[in-house]
Design an enzyme around this catalytic site. Sequence first.
Site, PDB file in Angstrom:
ATOM      1  N   GLY A 167      69.430 -27.274 -57.222  1.00 55.52           N
ATOM      2  CA  GLY A 167      69.543 -28.278 -58.279  1.00 55.52           C
ATOM      3  C   GLY A 167      68.807 -27.786 -59.514  1.00 55.52           C
ATOM      4  O   GLY A 167      69.385 -27.326 -60.493  1.00 55.52           O
ATOM      5  N   ARG A 168      67.475 -27.822 -59.412  1.00 54.75           N
ATOM      6  CA  ARG A 168      66.624 -27.479 -60.550  1.00 54.75           C
ATOM      7  C   ARG A 168      66.939 -26.096 -61.142  1.00 54.75           C
ATOM      8  O   ARG A 168      66.976 -25.935 -62.354  1.00 54.75           O
ATOM      9  CB  ARG A 168      65.168 -27.490 -60.076  1.00 54.75           C
ATOM     10  CG  ARG A 168      64.167 -27.391 -61.205  1.00 54.75           C
ATOM     11  CD  ARG A 168      62.742 -27.203 -60.645  1.00 54.75           C
ATOM     12  NE  ARG A 168      62.426 -27.992 -59.508  1.00 54.75           N
ATOM     13  CZ  ARG A 168      61.734 -29.142 -59.538  1.00 54.75           C
ATOM     14  NH1 ARG A 168      61.281 -29.607 -60.674  1.00 54.75           N
ATOM     15  NH2 ARG A 168      61.486 -29.798 -58.424  1.00 54.75           N
ATOM     16  N   CYS A 184      53.305 -49.429 -72.402  1.00 51.27           N
ATOM     17  CA  CYS A 184      51.975 -50.017 -72.267  1.00 51.27           C
ATOM     18  C   CYS A 184      51.302 -49.612 -70.971  1.00 51.27           C
ATOM     19  O   CYS A 184      51.066 -50.455 -70.093  1.00 51.27           O
ATOM     20  CB  CYS A 184      52.093 -51.532 -72.351  1.00 51.27           C
ATOM     21  SG  CYS A 184      52.933 -52.006 -73.846  1.00 51.27           S
ATOM     22  N   GLU A 185      51.042 -48.340 -70.813  1.00 53.34           N
ATOM     23  CA  GLU A 185      50.316 -47.831 -69.653  1.00 53.34           C
ATOM     24  C   GLU A 185      49.610 -46.569 -70.077  1.00 53.34           C
ATOM     25  O   GLU A 185      50.200 -45.738 -70.772  1.00 53.34           O
ATOM     26  CB  GLU A 185      51.282 -47.421 -68.520  1.00 53.34           C
ATOM     27  CG  GLU A 185      51.928 -48.559 -67.833  1.00 53.34           C
ATOM     28  CD  GLU A 185      52.359 -48.205 -66.413  1.00 53.34           C
ATOM     29  OE1 GLU A 185      51.751 -47.310 -65.790  1.00 53.34           O
ATOM     30  OE2 GLU A 185      53.298 -48.843 -65.946  1.00 53.34           O
ATOM     31  N   GLY A 226      65.652 -25.590 -53.733  1.00 52.91           N
ATOM     32  CA  GLY A 226      64.208 -25.427 -53.799  1.00 52.91           C
ATOM     33  C   GLY A 226      63.670 -24.354 -54.720  1.00 52.91           C
ATOM     34  O   GLY A 226      62.471 -24.338 -55.004  1.00 52.91           O
TER      35      GLY A 226
HETATM   36  N1  LLP Z   1      68.735 -30.284 -50.969  1.00 49.36           N
HETATM   37  C1  LLP Z   1      67.974 -31.304 -50.528  1.00 49.36           C
HETATM   38  C2  LLP Z   1      68.200 -31.803 -49.167  1.00 49.36           C
HETATM   39  C3  LLP Z   1      66.964 -31.843 -51.352  1.00 49.36           C
HETATM   40  O1  LLP Z   1      66.194 -32.830 -50.896  1.00 49.36           O
HETATM   41  C4  LLP Z   1      66.767 -31.316 -52.662  1.00 49.36           C
HETATM   42  C5  LLP Z   1      65.756 -31.882 -53.554  1.00 49.36           C
HETATM   43  C6  LLP Z   1      67.616 -30.274 -53.097  1.00 49.36           C
HETATM   44  C7  LLP Z   1      68.570 -29.771 -52.221  1.00 49.36           C
HETATM   45  C8  LLP Z   1      67.508 -29.667 -54.461  1.00 49.36           C
HETATM   46  O2  LLP Z   1      66.292 -29.046 -54.639  1.00 49.36           O
HETATM   47  P1  LLP Z   1      66.026 -28.176 -55.974  1.00 49.36           P
HETATM   48  O3  LLP Z   1      66.908 -26.937 -55.903  1.00 49.36           O
HETATM   49  O4  LLP Z   1      66.345 -29.006 -57.142  1.00 49.36           O
HETATM   50  O5  LLP Z   1      64.594 -27.842 -55.881  1.00 49.36           O
HETATM   51  N2  LLP Z   1      61.972 -35.221 -58.521  1.00 49.36           N
HETATM   52  C9  LLP Z   1      61.280 -33.988 -58.161  1.00 49.36           C
HETATM   53  C10 LLP Z   1      62.143 -33.104 -57.301  1.00 49.36           C
HETATM   54  C11 LLP Z   1      62.638 -33.768 -56.046  1.00 49.36           C
HETATM   55  C12 LLP Z   1      63.478 -32.864 -55.172  1.00 49.36           C
HETATM   56  C13 LLP Z   1      64.093 -33.617 -54.062  1.00 49.36           C
HETATM   57  N3  LLP Z   1      65.004 -32.872 -53.230  1.00 49.36           N
HETATM   58  C14 LLP Z   1      60.836 -33.286 -59.434  1.00 49.36           C
HETATM   59  O6  LLP Z   1      61.057 -33.811 -60.515  1.00 49.36           O
HETATM   60  O7  LLP Z   1      60.225 -32.236 -59.357  1.00 49.36           O
END
Ligand code: LLP
Length: 412
Positions: free
Chosen positions: A274-275, A341-342, A237
């Site tokens: 992740g991010r 096309c959007e 997160g």
């Molecule tokens: N753990 C769980 C259970 C999650 O659902 C997620 C992300 C993460 C870890 C990793 O979170 P991060 O560290 O990446 O924030 N597609 C969206 C983001 C969706 C995140 C979904 N879950 C975007 O492009 O912003």
Amino acid sequence: MLRYSRADLYSEDVPLADIAARVGTPAFVYSSRAILNNYCAYHEAFAELPHTVCYAVKANSSLAVLRLLADAGAGFDIVSGGELFRVLKAGGNPNKVVFSGVGKTAAEVEYALESGIHSFNCESESELALINAMAARRGTTAGFAIRVNPDVDPSTHPYISTGLSEHKFGIPIADAIAVYERSRDLGNLSAEGVSCHIGSQILDPTPILEAVDKVVALAGSLRNAGFPIRHLDLGGGLGVAYRPGEEAPGIREFIQGLRTRLGASGLCIMVEPGRSIVGQAGVLLTRVLYRKKNGDKEFVVVDAAMNDLIRPSLYRAHHEIIPLRRRNLPRITADVVGPICETGDFLARDREIDNVLPGDFLAVCTTGAYGFVLSSNYNSRPRAAEVLVEGDRSRIIRNRESYEDLIRGETI
Ligand code: LLP
């Protein structure tokens, strides 16, 4: 890892214009150094505290990226059988895998048990019952953590906010002890941990810390009640800066904040970033096809579109767009749009950018996370190539799709 040297934009020591010329566009380019630095920032900040950094595969699941992290010792947070398959293909250690997600199928649970993953993050009692039944059939015990919903507001985009009681995720924290109690009757489960994840792109970590305090208290009660509880999984997160001047929490400072709260708990701490590991490590390279004006409105039409990067269309997300070669011309204000096309197909709206000409290359920044993984073949557009930079070298880690790839598996 992204910098200009004179007029040219580099990733590590490679001019991005060279990659665009060699590989074509659109193409995602990742800096291995940036990815590893971010992973190490987590790992090193935990120091002597027992921990596993489980990279959230959903952010960027390319095999070469997973291999980099597996070699560095990372664990993985997966949300599907497909992600588990990727992790194993990339050489990840199944014993460091946690399986999250609200809708695991029986086939996925089976595959995870057979692969020997570390633990399931469970989100409902029916899921617990399924995992128990499948573990019994195999004659094993499955480790689990209940994903609790702590009812805190992460103050992020509503689509990626998960920790409020109105969301589909987790089990309300107030009900958790009763669920753990009932799990005692299920003979093939072991309550290894407690897990929690409240949302993504969180720029102020205060709500995460608030959730951590609730989870630590719960873990204490569970241990007193005789459950093994060996780990806390605090989810991912942590946000990254997408705009110039935006302040994102430092990984090291954030983990130090956690350590002061968790140091004495005696628990192994897991996180699922992740991010914050891959986001800033990636750029999407695109070429300017046309400039056009409709009335007063200026458009820069590029060869990347919402099928390559959906974040601007889906979340109104901001990604900086900068030239691979700077020109010293007055800047313009334009919509940067793709060929789809959007009207919703845009990478930026009313954006002040460099004055670019057809044939120029641009970098769409901070697209290492939730970029390629969310891409599609909409408008029958082949998906982009991916390139990994390592120092002064770069290599293609995914070929651009061909027209043949587009119809693979189809019959008339
Ligand atoms: N753990 C769980 C259970 C999650 O659902 C997620 C992300 C993460 C870890 C990793 O979170 P991060 O560290 O990446 O924030 N597609 C969206 C983001 C969706 C995140 C979904 N879950 C975007 O492009 O912003």
